[in-house]
Scaffold this motif. Structure first.
Motif, PDB file in Angstrom:
ATOM      1  N   GLY A  14      -2.744  14.854 -11.818  1.00 30.48           N
ATOM      2  CA  GLY A  14      -2.460  14.161 -13.058  1.00 30.48           C
ATOM      3  C   GLY A  14      -2.446  12.642 -12.845  1.00 30.48           C
ATOM      4  N   ALA A  15      -1.909  11.947 -13.792  1.00 29.44           N
ATOM      5  CA  ALA A  15      -1.836  10.485 -13.710  1.00 29.44           C
ATOM      6  C   ALA A  15      -0.811  10.069 -12.653  1.00 29.44           C
ATOM      7  CB  ALA A  15      -1.448   9.925 -15.067  1.00 29.44           C
ATOM      8  N   ALA A  16      -1.027   8.898 -12.135  1.00 26.09           N
ATOM      9  CA  ALA A  16      -0.096   8.365 -11.134  1.00 26.09           C
ATOM     10  C   ALA A  16       1.299   8.262 -11.729  1.00 26.09           C
ATOM     11  CB  ALA A  16      -0.570   7.006 -10.654  1.00 26.09           C
ATOM     12  N   ALA A  17       2.269   8.759 -10.957  1.00 22.82           N
ATOM     13  CA  ALA A  17       3.649   8.746 -11.446  1.00 22.82           C
ATOM     14  C   ALA A  17       4.622   8.071 -10.483  1.00 22.82           C
ATOM     15  CB  ALA A  17       4.106  10.166 -11.728  1.00 22.82           C
ATOM     16  N   ALA A  18       4.257   7.975  -9.198  1.00 23.60           N
ATOM     17  CA  ALA A  18       5.181   7.399  -8.217  1.00 23.60           C
ATOM     18  C   ALA A  18       4.412   6.830  -7.024  1.00 23.60           C
ATOM     19  CB  ALA A  18       6.180   8.451  -7.757  1.00 23.60           C
ATOM     20  N   ILE A  19       5.045   5.838  -6.405  1.00 23.96           N
ATOM     21  CA  ILE A  19       4.493   5.212  -5.192  1.00 23.96           C
ATOM     22  C   ILE A  19       5.534   5.364  -4.096  1.00 23.96           C
ATOM     23  CG2 ILE A  19       3.379   3.134  -4.255  1.00 23.96           C
ATOM     24  CD1 ILE A  19       3.577   1.999  -7.169  1.00 23.96           C
ATOM     25  N   SER A  20       5.077   5.636  -2.897  1.00 22.97           N
ATOM     26  CA  SER A  20       5.989   5.713  -1.763  1.00 22.97           C
ATOM     27  C   SER A  20       5.390   4.993  -0.563  1.00 22.97           C
ATOM     28  CB  SER A  20       6.286   7.174  -1.408  1.00 22.97           C
ATOM     29  OG  SER A  20       5.099   7.843  -1.016  1.00 22.97           O
ATOM     30  N   VAL A  21       6.283   4.567   0.327  1.00 24.09           N
ATOM     31  CA  VAL A  21       5.849   3.917   1.563  1.00 24.09           C
ATOM     32  C   VAL A  21       5.946   4.953   2.673  1.00 24.09           C
ATOM     33  CG1 VAL A  21       6.249   2.028   3.177  1.00 24.09           C
ATOM     34  CG2 VAL A  21       6.734   1.716   0.752  1.00 24.09           C
ATOM     35  N   THR A  22       4.837   5.247   3.305  1.00 24.67           N
ATOM     36  CA  THR A  22       4.844   6.253   4.366  1.00 24.67           C
ATOM     37  C   THR A  22       4.888   5.629   5.762  1.00 24.67           C
ATOM     38  OG1 THR A  22       2.431   6.391   4.395  1.00 24.67           O
ATOM     39  CG2 THR A  22       3.606   7.886   2.905  1.00 24.67           C
ATOM     40  N   ALA A  23       4.585   4.326   5.888  1.00 31.47           N
ATOM     41  CA  ALA A  23       4.641   3.663   7.202  1.00 31.47           C
ATOM     42  C   ALA A  23       4.624   2.149   6.999  1.00 31.47           C
ATOM     43  CB  ALA A  23       3.459   4.091   8.079  1.00 31.47           C
ATOM     44  N   GLY A  24       5.268   1.453   7.936  1.00 33.57           N
ATOM     45  CA  GLY A  24       5.171  -0.009   7.959  1.00 33.57           C
ATOM     46  C   GLY A  24       6.328  -0.785   7.385  1.00 33.57           C
ATOM     47  N   PRO A  36       3.004  -5.113  13.859  1.00 32.22           N
ATOM     48  CA  PRO A  36       2.349  -4.171  14.778  1.00 32.22           C
ATOM     49  C   PRO A  36       1.732  -2.958  14.098  1.00 32.22           C
ATOM     50  CG  PRO A  36       4.736  -4.106  15.031  1.00 32.22           C
ATOM     51  CD  PRO A  36       4.430  -5.281  14.178  1.00 32.22           C
ATOM     52  N   LYS A  37       2.305  -2.523  12.969  1.00 34.49           N
ATOM     53  CA  LYS A  37       1.788  -1.340  12.286  1.00 34.49           C
ATOM     54  C   LYS A  37       1.253  -1.697  10.903  1.00 34.49           C
ATOM     55  CE  LYS A  37       5.074   1.840  14.523  1.00 34.49           C
ATOM     56  NZ  LYS A  37       6.159   2.830  14.272  1.00 34.49           N
ATOM     57  N   ALA A  38       0.297  -0.901  10.450  1.00 32.27           N
ATOM     58  CA  ALA A  38      -0.259  -1.096   9.112  1.00 32.27           C
ATOM     59  C   ALA A  38       0.754  -0.670   8.050  1.00 32.27           C
ATOM     60  CB  ALA A  38      -1.545  -0.301   8.955  1.00 32.27           C
ATOM     61  N   ILE A  39       0.634  -1.255   6.866  1.00 28.62           N
ATOM     62  CA  ILE A  39       1.416  -0.827   5.712  1.00 28.62           C
ATOM     63  C   ILE A  39       0.654   0.331   5.066  1.00 28.62           C
ATOM     64  CG2 ILE A  39       2.435  -1.533   3.527  1.00 28.62           C
ATOM     65  CD1 ILE A  39       3.540  -3.044   5.955  1.00 28.62           C
ATOM     66  N   VAL A  40       1.294   1.493   4.970  1.00 30.25           N
ATOM     67  CA  VAL A  40       0.645   2.681   4.404  1.00 30.25           C
ATOM     68  C   VAL A  40       1.418   3.126   3.162  1.00 30.25           C
ATOM     69  CG1 VAL A  40      -0.179   5.024   4.814  1.00 30.25           C
ATOM     70  CG2 VAL A  40      -0.090   3.377   6.709  1.00 30.25           C
ATOM     71  N   LEU A  41       0.704   3.247   2.052  1.00 31.23           N
ATOM     72  CA  LEU A  41       1.297   3.612   0.769  1.00 31.23           C
ATOM     73  C   LEU A  41       0.646   4.896   0.250  1.00 31.23           C
ATOM     74  CD1 LEU A  41       0.934   0.033  -0.706  1.00 31.23           C
ATOM     75  CD2 LEU A  41       3.058   1.002   0.175  1.00 31.23           C
ATOM     76  N   LYS A  42       1.392   5.648  -0.556  1.00 30.96           N
ATOM     77  CA  LYS A  42       0.851   6.864  -1.154  1.00 30.96           C
ATOM     78  C   LYS A  42       1.240   6.936  -2.618  1.00 30.96           C
ATOM     79  CE  LYS A  42       0.361  11.843  -0.522  1.00 30.96           C
ATOM     80  NZ  LYS A  42       0.730  13.045   0.271  1.00 30.96           N
ATOM     81  N   VAL A  43       0.257   7.367  -3.434  1.00 24.67           N
ATOM     82  CA  VAL A  43       0.471   7.516  -4.867  1.00 24.67           C
ATOM     83  C   VAL A  43       0.343   8.995  -5.220  1.00 24.67           C
ATOM     84  CG1 VAL A  43      -0.322   6.883  -7.174  1.00 24.67           C
ATOM     85  CG2 VAL A  43      -0.456   5.217  -5.299  1.00 24.67           C
ATOM     86  N   VAL A  44       1.312   9.505  -5.976  1.00 20.65           N
ATOM     87  CA  VAL A  44       1.312  10.914  -6.389  1.00 20.65           C
ATOM     88  C   VAL A  44       1.540  11.009  -7.896  1.00 20.65           C
ATOM     89  CG1 VAL A  44       2.126  11.725  -4.149  1.00 20.65           C
ATOM     90  CG2 VAL A  44       3.791  11.148  -5.938  1.00 20.65           C
ATOM     91  N   ASP A  45       1.205  12.207  -8.440  1.00 25.01           N
ATOM     92  CA  ASP A  45       1.483  12.455  -9.849  1.00 25.01           C
ATOM     93  C   ASP A  45       2.883  13.029 -10.003  1.00 25.01           C
ATOM     94  OD1 ASP A  45       1.319  15.092  -9.097  1.00 25.01           O
ATOM     95  OD2 ASP A  45      -0.598  15.477 -10.094  1.00 25.01           O
ATOM     96  N   GLU A  46       3.226  13.463 -11.203  1.00 21.77           N
ATOM     97  CA  GLU A  46       4.590  13.966 -11.454  1.00 21.77           C
ATOM     98  C   GLU A  46       4.882  15.272 -10.720  1.00 21.77           C
ATOM     99  OE1 GLU A  46       3.380  16.039 -15.736  1.00 21.77           O
ATOM    100  OE2 GLU A  46       4.902  14.462 -15.641  1.00 21.77           O
ATOM    101  N   ASN A  47       3.839  15.956 -10.244  1.00 16.72           N
ATOM    102  CA  ASN A  47       4.020  17.192  -9.492  1.00 16.72           C
ATOM    103  C   ASN A  47       3.999  16.955  -7.981  1.00 16.72           C
ATOM    104  OD1 ASN A  47       4.085  18.871 -11.851  1.00 16.72           O
ATOM    105  ND2 ASN A  47       1.840  18.664 -11.976  1.00 16.72           N
ATOM    106  N   GLY A  48       3.832  15.682  -7.573  1.00 15.28           N
ATOM    107  CA  GLY A  48       3.792  15.369  -6.155  1.00 15.28           C
ATOM    108  C   GLY A  48       2.414  15.494  -5.540  1.00 15.28           C
ATOM    109  N   SER A  49       1.387  15.695  -6.360  1.00 15.67           N
ATOM    110  CA  SER A  49       0.017  15.801  -5.870  1.00 15.67           C
ATOM    111  C   SER A  49      -0.578  14.411  -5.691  1.00 15.67           C
ATOM    112  CB  SER A  49      -0.846  16.609  -6.848  1.00 15.67           C
ATOM    113  OG  SER A  49      -0.340  17.922  -6.996  1.00 15.67           O
TER     114      SER A  49
END
Length: 265
Positions: A14-24, A36-49
């Motif tokens: 579905g549409a983007a619903a949340a952003i999270s930081v997975t590293a950095g 030293p480490k890259a900034i890694v971000l993840k975007v998921v929909d309301e179901n966590g996909s």
């Protein structure tokens, strides 16, 4: 019979619903250096996909981002690198996605870079009477990096050719400073204090003048009193003997002729 039927289906995110930081998040690096480490971000929909092809906007409080306009890949991830600014201290990075109300914030800290400069400052309030030679100097040794940030925990050794330094070895405080006292040598002239940051080629000097200008040799004023500097001065103090005699006594012949004339009258 009826042959088996296989039915397959693919779920779409579905549409983007949340952003999270997975590293950095929460990293440290020296001022002017890359984390030293890259900034890694993840975007998921309301179901966590995971949601792909989502544009992210990044805004840093300082430093330089390798890319400030990211797009998520097929797994919903986006990556970038962050280089710290020249000032030591805390930095923050805000991430937003259109349609997502909640912002994500990351933090990082820039520490002072390696020691690059050593200088000396007079301790405030240290004064000496004008014209009097100072017997000692109370100083701060100040260690800074290439950007002028104070460098704490730097080990500094001191040496002098004249006088003594106490202490001879110090460790800089959180402001990059270390106090010392230099008892100056007794001989007049220029004296130098040298500091060396251990483990580096960084050095610094403090130069001071002991005593006033050099005095004229004692024999010079004595010669002015005992003898004239030239023959001209001698001629002003003494007249030729012949001239002096003529001023004090009249010619003998003239005096005798005047007395003789009076007798014949």
């Amino acid at each position: 019979g009826i042959p088996p039927v296989t039915i397959s289906a693919a779920g779409l995110a579905g549409a983007a619903a949340a952003i999270s930081v997975t590293a950095g998040d929460g990293q440290r690096a020296a001022a002017g250096a890359e984390l030293p480490k890259a900034i890694v971000l993840k975007v998921v929909d309301e179901n966590g996909s995971a949601v792909s092809d989502v544009a992210l906007g990044l805004a840093a409080s300082g430093g330089v981002l390798a890319d400030s306009a990211l797009t998520t890949d097929s797994l919903g991830y986006a990556r970038t690198r962050w280089t710290m600014g020249h000032s030591a201290g805390d930095y923050s990075l805000a991430v937003h996605v259109d349609g997502v109300k909640k912002l994500v914030k990351l933090t990082a800290r820039a520490t002072p870079a390696a020691a690059a400069n050593l200088a000396f400052d007079d301790v405030p309030g240290e004064k000496h009477s004008r014209g009097a030679a100072a017997k000692q100097k109370k100083l701060f040794a100040v260690v800074t990096d290439v950007y002028g940030n104070p460098v704490p925990d730097a080990r500094v050794n001191f040496k002098v050719k004249s006088g003594t330094v106490t202490p001879a070895r110090v460790v800089s405080d959180p402001k990059g400073r270390a106090a010392l006292t230099w008892k100056l040598g007794s001989l007049p002239g220029e004296q130098t204090l040298t500091g060396i940051v251990r483990g580096t080629d960084v050095t610094g000097e403090y130069v001071t003048q002991v005593g006033g200008p050099l005095r004229e040799p004692a024999t010079k004023p004595a010669s002015l009193k005992s003898a004239p500097p030239s023959g001209k001065a001698a001629s002003l103090k003494s007249l030729p003997l012949g001239k002096a005699a003529s001023l004090k006594s009249p010619p003998v012949a003239k005096s005798a002729s005047l007395k003789s004339d009076a007798r014949y009258k």
